[in-house]
Design an enzyme around this catalytic site. Sequence first.
Site, short mmCIF file in Angstrom:
data_model
loop_
_atom_site.label_atom_id
_atom_site.label_comp_id
_atom_site.label_asym_id
_atom_site.label_seq_id
_atom_site.Cartn_x
_atom_site.Cartn_y
_atom_site.Cartn_z
N GLY A 97 37.80 -33.67 -23.28
CA GLY A 97 38.91 -34.58 -23.13
C GLY A 97 38.32 -36.01 -23.39
O GLY A 97 39.09 -37.02 -23.46
N ARG A 98 37.14 -36.06 -23.40
CA ARG A 98 36.58 -37.21 -23.63
C ARG A 98 35.31 -37.40 -24.44
O ARG A 98 34.75 -38.41 -24.56
CB ARG A 98 36.47 -38.29 -22.39
CG ARG A 98 35.52 -37.63 -21.29
CD ARG A 98 35.43 -38.37 -20.12
NE ARG A 98 34.83 -37.60 -18.95
CZ ARG A 98 34.21 -38.25 -17.95
NH1 ARG A 98 34.38 -39.49 -17.85
NH2 ARG A 98 33.82 -37.44 -16.97
N LYS A 118 30.01 -38.92 -25.50
CA LYS A 118 30.82 -38.92 -24.26
C LYS A 118 31.46 -40.20 -23.97
O LYS A 118 30.75 -41.06 -23.92
CB LYS A 118 29.99 -38.33 -23.18
CG LYS A 118 30.95 -37.94 -21.65
CD LYS A 118 29.95 -37.17 -20.88
CE LYS A 118 30.78 -36.74 -19.45
NZ LYS A 118 30.04 -36.15 -18.65
N ASP A 130 42.19 -41.14 -19.67
CA ASP A 130 41.91 -42.00 -20.74
C ASP A 130 40.87 -41.65 -22.04
O ASP A 130 40.70 -42.36 -22.64
CB ASP A 130 41.73 -43.48 -20.21
CG ASP A 130 40.45 -43.53 -19.19
OD1 ASP A 130 39.65 -42.37 -19.32
OD2 ASP A 130 40.08 -44.48 -18.46
N ASP A 261 33.83 -24.33 -16.36
CA ASP A 261 33.59 -24.96 -17.60
C ASP A 261 32.43 -25.94 -17.71
O ASP A 261 32.17 -26.65 -18.50
CB ASP A 261 34.89 -25.97 -17.60
CG ASP A 261 35.40 -26.71 -16.38
OD1 ASP A 261 35.62 -25.98 -15.37
OD2 ASP A 261 35.29 -28.03 -16.48
P1 AMP Z 1 34.28 -32.61 -15.63
O1 AMP Z 1 34.95 -32.39 -14.30
O2 AMP Z 1 33.97 -34.08 -15.78
O3 AMP Z 1 33.68 -31.48 -16.22
O4 AMP Z 1 35.97 -32.82 -16.30
C1 AMP Z 1 36.83 -31.58 -16.44
C2 AMP Z 1 37.49 -31.83 -17.37
O5 AMP Z 1 38.43 -33.03 -17.45
C3 AMP Z 1 37.05 -31.73 -18.78
O6 AMP Z 1 37.75 -31.04 -19.62
C4 AMP Z 1 36.89 -33.22 -19.23
O7 AMP Z 1 36.86 -33.51 -20.65
C5 AMP Z 1 38.39 -33.87 -18.79
N1 AMP Z 1 38.08 -35.30 -18.36
C6 AMP Z 1 37.47 -35.89 -17.30
N2 AMP Z 1 37.39 -37.10 -17.16
C7 AMP Z 1 38.33 -37.36 -18.30
C8 AMP Z 1 38.88 -38.69 -18.80
N3 AMP Z 1 38.64 -39.83 -18.34
N4 AMP Z 1 39.71 -38.43 -19.96
C9 AMP Z 1 40.00 -37.28 -20.29
N5 AMP Z 1 39.49 -36.11 -19.97
C10 AMP Z 1 38.82 -36.27 -19.09
MG MG Z 2 32.87 -30.79 -17.35
#
Ligand code: AMP
Ligand code: MG
Length: 512
Positions: A97-98, A118, A130, A261
């Site tokens: 997502g980012r 990232k 975002d 994930d």
């Molecule tokens: P995480 O908990 O950081 O592993 O993120 C879980 C999911 O949310 C992943 O698919 C990330 O890419 C997405 N994600 C986390 N933060 C953001 C952000 N600020 N913008 C877009 N996607 C995000």
């Molecule tokens: Mg993650």
Amino acid sequence: MKNKPTLNFDNTYAQLPDVFYTRQAPTPLKNTHLVHFNHAAAALIDLPPLDVDSLDNNDKQLLNALNGSRLLPGMEPLASVYAGHQFGTYVPQLGDGRAILLGEIRNNAGQSWDLQLKGAGRTPYSRNGDGRAVLRSSIREYLCSEAMHGLSIPTTRALCLFSSDEEVYRETIETGALLLRMAPSHVRFGTFEYFFYNNRHEHLQCLADFIIDSHYTDLKYDDNSNNNKYLRLLETVISKTAALIAQWQSIGFAHGVLNTDNMSILGITIDYGPYGFLDTFNPAYICNHSDHTGRYAFDQQPKIGLFNLSCLAQALLPLLDNESQAAAEKAKTVLSNYQNQLLSHYACLSREKLGLLEQRDEDHSLHADLLAILAENQIDYTLFFRKLSKIPSIADTQADAQVTSHFNTLRDMFINRNAFDHWIDRYRLRLLVENSDDVERERKMNRVNPHYILRNYLAEKAIRNATEQQDYTEIDTLLTLLQNPYDEQAGMEQYAASPPDWAQHIQVSCSS
Ligand code: AMP
Ligand code: MG
């Protein structure tokens, strides 16, 4: 004149069918500037050290490519799709997502490294996010991935870190940042789950083949008449994950968000969020203050590892056997080895931490009883083992002042001195029985018990300096210490200390 730094791209993920990703260029951040460049990671992709104080045009062009401002020839940026079990619940569509995979480097030794940026902006998988990362959490990931490498724990690596003039909105306004991280692959358990739950079994097989062909080449030539190859893949991931989690438990690392994930198919530590290293030994330690039930508490990690591996096994079922009952039986059999593998790694690491040479029946209780008194007396986990290494095996009433002082310092850490006296007697007896050599034992213990770990308060200080004063020197200092965590470095004693009072209540949230 310096040679122009070159990167040799060999993008294999981008050759997979397009259901695996969306091609997506990074969206640059406003006025990006370099915070840190990690020469150790650069060497992995054959980049020479960068003289950050006198960047020439070639260096600047390279950095502009690494911060997403321009593409280099050979880059094929993409965001990959995956799914995952988050806090136990299946989420059918996640993905980068980012983070954007800029490309894969093939180094001179023939190894492949993903260059993943990232914080590189929105992608089709951003949901409501975002697409950005903040400087605070990017510093945390940057430092921790290199600290884990310094501890010989498999992990993604961090190549460089950028700050910017862009404001990013979290609980407060924060500074937008970019982290360039590297790994042989960023494929997750959740990548397999995505294709399984979407009933795309041909793509599931394609992904399994891709991982085997590029990362588990030993399995490539396995007899596949009975789908053995995919069972061996599962078995290998189980072994690697068991070994990884044993290392986390031994060093005192809590990941904080062990969703499927965030679990690597290569068994490396990925996606550093609200992680924490233990200060005092507290098995129920919850580093992520959004984790209200303690699902990902420190002592739950081995169990969660099994849950996550079971999710992976479920996703691989269609590849294990044409007959579903038989596939389930095969998966169950290999999963049943996980716990023993983890325990046996952990027992081995615990013996090394204690400086024991031989394997004996009483080892488990000697170690478990120690952990119990460390917890009861709230003893600093890291400091304890370094101090223990200095205790001689024979209690000598004529011992010199220094030995006596080491002993008393260790003993004085305990409120319950009787418990300590009882345990240390058992330990010394054990050392005598195996004829342990004190000098050699101290040397060996200090190769496995770090002097410096990335305590939250150390990271916090580096973050405050960076975000409040744009002063990045602390990041460099910490990185230097943590890349060699076993060697005491002159003038750096304060970095080995347990947390000061101001840091007792630092809380780390999921927001990043
Ligand atoms: P995480 O908990 O950081 O592993 O993120 C879980 C999911 O949310 C992943 O698919 C990330 O890419 C997405 N994600 C986390 N933060 C953001 C952000 N600020 N913008 C877009 N996607 C995000
Ligand atoms: Mg993650």
